[in-house]
Design a protein around this motif. Structure first.
Motif, PDB file in Angstrom:
ATOM      1  N   LYS A  18       0.859  -1.185   0.000  1.00 48.45           N
ATOM      2  CA  LYS A  18       0.000   0.000   0.000  1.00 48.45           C
ATOM      3  C   LYS A  18       0.894   1.233   0.000  1.00 48.45           C
ATOM      4  N   PHE A  19       0.550   2.194  -0.845  1.00 50.68           N
ATOM      5  CA  PHE A  19       1.377   3.384  -0.992  1.00 50.68           C
ATOM      6  C   PHE A  19       0.581   4.648  -0.676  1.00 50.68           C
ATOM      7  N   LYS A  20       1.297   5.668  -0.252  1.00 48.62           N
ATOM      8  CA  LYS A  20       0.730   7.007  -0.118  1.00 48.62           C
ATOM      9  C   LYS A  20       1.371   7.872  -1.192  1.00 48.62           C
ATOM     10  N   THR A  21       0.553   8.631  -1.892  1.00 50.46           N
ATOM     11  CA  THR A  21       1.043   9.446  -3.001  1.00 50.46           C
ATOM     12  C   THR A  21       1.233  10.896  -2.567  1.00 50.46           C
ATOM     13  N   PHE A  22       2.394  11.438  -2.937  1.00 56.62           N
ATOM     14  CA  PHE A  22       2.691  12.844  -2.652  1.00 56.62           C
ATOM     15  C   PHE A  22       2.840  13.591  -3.979  1.00 56.62           C
ATOM     16  N   VAL A  23       2.329  14.826  -4.023  1.00 59.91           N
ATOM     17  CA  VAL A  23       2.461  15.667  -5.208  1.00 59.91           C
ATOM     18  C   VAL A  23       3.358  16.843  -4.875  1.00 59.91           C
ATOM     19  N   SER A  24       4.394  17.031  -5.689  1.00 56.90           N
ATOM     20  CA  SER A  24       5.312  18.147  -5.440  1.00 56.90           C
ATOM     21  C   SER A  24       5.580  18.895  -6.736  1.00 56.90           C
ATOM     22  N   LYS A  25       6.005  20.131  -6.625  1.00 55.48           N
ATOM     23  CA  LYS A  25       6.353  20.953  -7.777  1.00 55.48           C
ATOM     24  C   LYS A  25       7.801  20.682  -8.173  1.00 55.48           C
ATOM     25  N   VAL A  26       8.005  20.354  -9.449  1.00 58.32           N
ATOM     26  CA  VAL A  26       9.344  20.067  -9.926  1.00 58.32           C
ATOM     27  C   VAL A  26       9.650  20.970 -11.105  1.00 58.32           C
TER      28      VAL A  26
END
Length: 636
Positions: A132-140
């Motif tokens: 099971k994964f947790k998704t992170f969104v970041s600015k690249v």
């Protein structure tokens, strides 16, 4: 001289710096396409600045890459973090592929969590861990970025690729989750070029992607446009030449069907060079769950009374016999059969439980919705899906439609009549519902006479008859070709009888139609009259000649005691054609790039890539009644 070269180098360097270009040294294994994708430009942009790269493309060569179109703005990037595991007990028929889809993780991620799966197969009863994964969104911030684009009404992939100066493949690479059919409002990643650099889209034009090995001659056959006309519409062709993947602008009215009659017939048996085992899936609605297989009598009765099952079994027999014929030529096949049960839910389960990514082709399913579901699902892996017994609603890029379109049948019949060297007189007889067809034929044959059915004087509705006086002074000594366009049984039978009465020793009447429907098979239509009128019509298939020696027909008759049905012949023809094409090239796409025609028992195939998607069979027969037999017509 040396000083002059030094000055030129300095000037060139200053010029490159001022215009924001990039220098790229080619590495081993790189291609123009991979370099273009890396810098979010097109191969044509690179060739424009590096014309020598067309002939001298090698490692350590320095290329000048344009970079002025790209803006440097941050992108959203997703990262995943493992937060735990879920225990799953494997059930019967479950696969890694199905579990990966069910839980939204990759097969490799499941294997990493269960190391024994690298050396053992998944078995019923195994208890495995699902990560099971947790998704992170970041600015690249990237050196080269894309921007979001909202799809407008009537915009497809080809139009959008053309607008942003990229290939459809590049657009798909930027959008891995892109739907096969775009809808207004969909958001796509596109090169972040300036608005002024976007190519304008004109509703009066269509947009076509150039195939590998496709030249101007082949495009002329498909679009009817000469090289000069294509270059006028697409000026970049003069600068960079014709390249696979280019998206060209073509008139929406351009006729994509050229001559349907004069095409080379090819015997693929002489071109076999790929002897790898062919992996084929056959999806048909056997619906075996409805049959009590323990009762022989019940099974026999079901086959007799169930028309769909009878059709499916006949087609299946043809497929198996094609595999045997191919085996004698050295072509081995791994065939897997799936019972679709004629149910969308069953199709969903088949797709979830099986990995079709390495299949050479999938034949079926029959039902339109089920076929579209399979074709859409397998499109990402470019698995060819063959529409053998149906016309699909959407001809996706991986679809091979084996049944020609009705408009092709009509065009073939018209072209056939136009080959008449004597330029015979033409008459069009039509009922009221076929006035549009009659007017179309009048445009094709301007000197043609038109005769329409009578209307009921009280109701104004079509009465479906003509008066004998309407045919007075219409036929003179010599040959007259009569188009009869109707789908009404009574009108067809009465018109055919009247026409037959006009045939004399000096007056020849050739009856033809663009659409040979049930009206021409009505109980009141005399086949003797049709033979006397040498009735011609376009057809997807022709009847096989029982008098001719043929191993398939002979083997079928020996096995079953009867001659094969049209469905058995179609199963044989479609399957053998697929196997021979696969044996002549690396895949079905490459085997269908060149326009050639193959002929088998009753069917023939000439696949041409449509402007908007997959491949459509354009091979059509013109057949005629000859002494109560239906035979192929060679000339009018």
């Amino acid at each position: 001289m040396k000083k002059l070269l030094t000055v030129l180098v300095i000037v060139l360097s200053l010029n490159l710096s001022a215009q924001n270009y990039i220098e790229h040294k080619i590495k081993e294994g790189e291609t123009i396409e991979s370099i273009a994708k890396k810098y979010l430009v097109t191969p044509f942009d690179i060739y424009a600045l590096n014309p020598d790269a067309k002939t001298k493309f090698q490692a350590n060569t320095v290329l000048i890459i344009p970079n002025s179109k790209i803006k440097n703005e941050p992108l959203n990037e997703e990262t995943k973090e493992l937060i735990g595991y879920k225990t799953h007990k494997v059930k019967r028929k479950e696969t890694l592929y199905g579990l990966s889809k069910k839980y939204g993780v990759s097969e490799e991620e499941i294997k990493k969590a269960n190391r024994f799966l690298y050396s053992e197969n998944l078995k019923k009863g195994d208890k495995i861990r699902i990560p099971k994964f947790k998704t992170f969104v970041s600015k690249v911030s990237l050196k080269n970025t894309v921007k979001k684009y909202t799809v407008l009404p009537k915009e497809g992939k080809w139009r959008i690729a053309y607008k942003f100066g990229i290939t459809v493949e590049e657009l798909e690479a930027l959008n891995p989750e892109m739907k096969p059919i775009l809808q207004p409002g969909d958001e796509l990643n596109v090169p972040n070029i300036e608005d002024k650099d976007e190519k304008p889209i004109d509703a009066a034009y269509d947009y076509y992607e150039v195939l590998p090995k496709e030249g101007f001659y082949r495009l002329k056959i498909k679009t009817g446009l000469t090289q000069e006309q294509l270059e006028a519409l697409n000026p970049e062709l003069k600068e960079n030449g014709l390249k696979a993947g280019m998206v060209l602008k073509v008139p929406a009215s351009s006729d994509t069907v050229s001559s349907l009659l004069d095409v080379e017939t090819t015997k693929l048996e002489s071109k076999i060079n790929n002897f790898k085992v062919k992996k084929i899936a056959l999806m048909l609605p056997y619906r075996l769950h409805r049959i009590d297989v323990d009762s022989v009598e019940e099974a026999k009765e079901e086959i007799k009374t169930n028309k769909l099952l009878s059709l499916v079994l006949d087609f299946h027999v043809g497929v198996k016999m094609a595999l045997d014929s191919a085996k004698q030529l050295g072509i081995s096949t791994n065939l897997k059969v799936f019972d679709t049960e004629y149910q969308p839910s069953t199709i969903s389960q088949i797709l979830a439980d099986n990995d079709f990514s390495d299949y050479d082709a999938v034949i079926g399913p029959i039902q339109e919705k089920n076929f579209d579901r399979v074709a859409s699902s397998l499109r990402g892996d470019r698995v060819p899906v063959i529409a053998a017994l149906n016309k699909p609603k959407e001809v996706y890029a991986n679809v091979f439609q084996s049944i020609p379109e009705d408009k092709l049948l009509q065009k073939a019949m018209i072209d056939f009549i136009k080959t008449d060297s004597l330029k015979s007189r033409v008459v069009v007889i039509a009922d009221q519902s076929h006035r549009t067809v009659s007017e179309m034929l009048k445009k094709e044959f301007p000197s043609a006479s038109q005769i329409y059915s009578q209307k009921d004087k009280k109701t104004g509705k079509d009465a479906h008859f003509i008066y004998p006086v309407q045919l007075e002074n219409v036929f003179i000594p010599g040959k007259t070709i009569v188009f009869l366009e109707t789908d009404n049984d009574a009108f067809a039978s009465s018109a055919i009888s009247l026409l037959n009465s006009k045939v004399t020793n000096t007056t020849e009447i050739i009856l033809v139609t663009l659409d040979k429907n049930r009206a021409f098979d009505g109980k009141d239509v005399d086949n003797n009259n049709l033979s006397n009128l040498k009735f011609h019509y376009p057809s997807v298939r022709k009847d096989y000649d029982e008098s001719m020696s043929n191993s398939f027909i002979k083997a079928y008759k020996e096995e079953f005691g009867v001659y094969p049905s049209k469905y058995a012949a179609r199963g044989f023809d479609v399957t053998l054609d697929i196997l021979l094409r696969l044996a002549s090239e690396d895949n079905l796409y490459e085997a269908s790039n060149e326009v050639f025609e193959t002929k088998y028992i009753e069917n023939k195939f000439r696949y041409t890539k449509s402007l908007y998607g997959g491949y459509i069979n354009e091979a059509v027969y013109i057949v005629k009644y000859d002494n109560l037999r239906i035979v192929e017509a060679n000339k009018i």
